[in-house]
Design a protein around this motif. Structure first.
Motif, PDB file in Angstrom:
ATOM      1  N   LEU A   1       4.479   0.235  -3.623  1.00 24.18           N
ATOM      2  CA  LEU A   1       5.104   0.271  -2.299  1.00 24.18           C
ATOM      3  C   LEU A   1       6.492  -0.358  -2.329  1.00 24.18           C
ATOM      4  O   LEU A   1       7.460   0.215  -1.807  1.00 24.18           O
ATOM      5  CB  LEU A   1       4.223  -0.454  -1.286  1.00 24.18           C
ATOM      6  N   ALA A   2       6.607  -1.531  -2.932  1.00 25.20           N
ATOM      7  CA  ALA A   2       7.903  -2.218  -2.973  1.00 25.20           C
ATOM      8  C   ALA A   2       8.932  -1.414  -3.746  1.00 25.20           C
ATOM      9  O   ALA A   2      10.111  -1.345  -3.364  1.00 25.20           O
ATOM     10  CB  ALA A   2       7.738  -3.605  -3.596  1.00 25.20           C
ATOM     11  N   ALA A   3       8.506  -0.790  -4.834  1.00 21.88           N
ATOM     12  CA  ALA A   3       9.433   0.014  -5.632  1.00 21.88           C
ATOM     13  C   ALA A   3       9.937   1.217  -4.842  1.00 21.88           C
ATOM     14  O   ALA A   3      11.133   1.540  -4.870  1.00 21.88           O
ATOM     15  CB  ALA A   3       8.750   0.480  -6.914  1.00 21.88           C
ATOM     16  N   LEU A   4       9.026   1.870  -4.112  1.00 23.39           N
ATOM     17  CA  LEU A   4       9.429   3.043  -3.341  1.00 23.39           C
ATOM     18  C   LEU A   4      10.292   2.653  -2.141  1.00 23.39           C
ATOM     19  O   LEU A   4      11.214   3.385  -1.771  1.00 23.39           O
ATOM     20  CB  LEU A   4       8.196   3.814  -2.887  1.00 23.39           C
ATOM     21  N   ARG A   5      10.019   1.517  -1.542  1.00 26.17           N
ATOM     22  CA  ARG A   5      10.875   1.022  -0.462  1.00 26.17           C
ATOM     23  C   ARG A   5      12.293   0.782  -0.984  1.00 26.17           C
ATOM     24  O   ARG A   5      13.276   1.244  -0.394  1.00 26.17           O
ATOM     25  CB  ARG A   5      10.311  -0.282   0.113  1.00 26.17           C
TER      26      ARG A   5
ATOM     27  N   THR B   1      10.508   0.269   9.063  1.00 22.98           N
ATOM     28  CA  THR B   1       9.355   0.258   9.955  1.00 22.98           C
ATOM     29  C   THR B   1       8.149   0.926   9.300  1.00 22.98           C
ATOM     30  O   THR B   1       7.024   0.400   9.337  1.00 22.98           O
ATOM     31  CB  THR B   1       9.686   0.984  11.271  1.00 22.98           C
ATOM     32  N   ALA B   2       8.388   2.073   8.670  1.00 17.51           N
ATOM     33  CA  ALA B   2       7.295   2.821   8.046  1.00 17.51           C
ATOM     34  C   ALA B   2       6.688   2.052   6.882  1.00 17.51           C
ATOM     35  O   ALA B   2       5.456   1.947   6.761  1.00 17.51           O
ATOM     36  CB  ALA B   2       7.814   4.177   7.562  1.00 17.51           C
ATOM     37  N   PHE B   3       7.529   1.498   6.030  1.00 13.18           N
ATOM     38  CA  PHE B   3       7.007   0.758   4.883  1.00 13.18           C
ATOM     39  C   PHE B   3       6.327  -0.540   5.322  1.00 13.18           C
ATOM     40  O   PHE B   3       5.347  -0.970   4.713  1.00 13.18           O
ATOM     41  CB  PHE B   3       8.126   0.472   3.879  1.00 13.18           C
ATOM     42  N   ASP B   4       6.843  -1.159   6.387  1.00 12.49           N
ATOM     43  CA  ASP B   4       6.191  -2.363   6.918  1.00 12.49           C
ATOM     44  C   ASP B   4       4.773  -2.058   7.387  1.00 12.49           C
ATOM     45  O   ASP B   4       3.864  -2.893   7.246  1.00 12.49           O
ATOM     46  CB  ASP B   4       7.006  -2.938   8.084  1.00 12.49           C
ATOM     47  N   LEU B   5       4.572  -0.863   7.961  1.00 12.31           N
ATOM     48  CA  LEU B   5       3.242  -0.487   8.435  1.00 12.31           C
ATOM     49  C   LEU B   5       2.247  -0.388   7.276  1.00 12.31           C
ATOM     50  O   LEU B   5       1.050  -0.656   7.443  1.00 12.31           O
ATOM     51  CB  LEU B   5       3.310   0.852   9.174  1.00 12.31           C
ATOM     52  N   LEU B   6       2.736  -0.013   6.099  1.00 11.60           N
ATOM     53  CA  LEU B   6       1.864   0.123   4.935  1.00 11.60           C
ATOM     54  C   LEU B   6       1.683  -1.185   4.169  1.00 11.60           C
ATOM     55  O   LEU B   6       0.795  -1.297   3.324  1.00 11.60           O
ATOM     56  CB  LEU B   6       2.428   1.180   3.986  1.00 11.60           C
ATOM     57  N   GLU B   7       2.532  -2.143   4.484  1.00  9.54           N
ATOM     58  CA  GLU B   7       2.537  -3.399   3.728  1.00  9.54           C
ATOM     59  C   GLU B   7       1.183  -4.114   3.696  1.00  9.54           C
ATOM     60  O   GLU B   7       0.735  -4.565   2.627  1.00  9.54           O
ATOM     61  CB  GLU B   7       3.620  -4.326   4.295  1.00  9.54           C
TER      62      GLU B   7
ATOM     63  N   THR C   1       9.958   6.566  -9.867  1.00 11.52           N
ATOM     64  CA  THR C   1      10.279   5.269  -9.278  1.00 11.52           C
ATOM     65  C   THR C   1       9.149   4.276  -9.510  1.00 11.52           C
ATOM     66  O   THR C   1       9.381   3.113  -9.855  1.00 11.52           O
ATOM     67  CB  THR C   1      10.549   5.409  -7.765  1.00 11.52           C
ATOM     68  N   VAL C   2       7.907   4.735  -9.336  1.00 10.12           N
ATOM     69  CA  VAL C   2       6.755   3.859  -9.563  1.00 10.12           C
ATOM     70  C   VAL C   2       6.611   3.535 -11.045  1.00 10.12           C
ATOM     71  O   VAL C   2       6.365   2.376 -11.421  1.00 10.12           O
ATOM     72  CB  VAL C   2       5.470   4.507  -9.016  1.00 10.12           C
TER      73      VAL C   2
END
Length: 212
Positions: free
Chosen positions: A83-87, A191-197, A72-73
């Motif tokens: 991160l955006a690609a995995l989200r 929520t999880a991906f937002d925390l890593l943003e 995906t990456v």
């Protein structure tokens, strides 16, 4: 695909199908390789040639699972971060109720959690997947294989996927439907991906395509 390759694929699929049927009926730990070979009408050695480990008979998506995050990456769009690609990829998989992220049905989920061997093998899958992701992140950011940063990022991103996979199994065993799980999982994923943003939004961003 040639005839020989097609026959090999059919044999592999038949072995996997018969193994899964036996595992779900009797439990993973109660079924032997010999039982699978007899059900598939092949030699025991044929089974082990296609599946060197018994656990991989039950967890047949090993290669796809391990490669998913790294692929995906590697295939992310210009201007898109890892991160955006995995989200994006995860939410697409949720919408499809993809088995690779845990949409397996209650019988299969129960088979996994009731077998210590399968739980341990699945843990290895997650570790292999993080290693594969770390290798791609290192390549994409021009780092060496021993650089710690790609491994830290891979651990964070892989950890999110690990927890969400476990959540899918938990909800499956609680009797929730695929649609109910998908709704809850999508919210948890955002929520999880937002925390890593804040820390990863600018990491491993693919450069825009050059014109022409």
């Amino acid at each position: 695909m040639g005839l020989r390759e097609m026959k090999k694929q059919q044999t592999r699929q038949n072995i996997s199908h018969q193994a899964t049927r036996l595992f779900m009926r009797h439990g993973f730990d109660q079924v032997t390789i010999a039982d699978v070979a007899a059900a598939a009408q092949v030699a025991k050695m044929t089974v082990t040639n296609y599946f060197p480990r018994k656990e991989d008979l039950a967890l047949d998506l090993h290669e796809v699972f391990v490669a998913l995050l790294a692929r995906t990456v590697a295939e992310r769009e210009p201007g898109e971060s890892a991160l955006a690609a995995l989200r994006r990829g995860f939410l697409q998989a949720v919408a499809k109720h993809d088995a690779v992220i845990g949409f397996s049905g209650p019988g299969f989920a129960r088979m996994i959690v009731e077998s210590p061997a399968l739980v341990a093998r699945l843990r290895e899958f997650h570790e292999e997947r993080e290693d594969a992701l770390a290798a791609v992140l290192a390549t994409e950011t021009g780092k060496g294989p021993d650089d710690v940063l790609p491994r830290i990022v891979a651990a964070q991103l892989g950890g999110v996927h690990r927890v969400l996979f476990q959540e899918t199994l938990r909800r499956t065993l609680n009797g929730e439907t695929h649609d109910e799980i998908a709704t809850a999982l999508a919210e948890s994923a955002r929520t999880a991906f937002d925390l890593l943003e804040p820390s990863l939004s600018g990491y491993a961003v693919r450069p825009p395509s050059s014109p022409g």
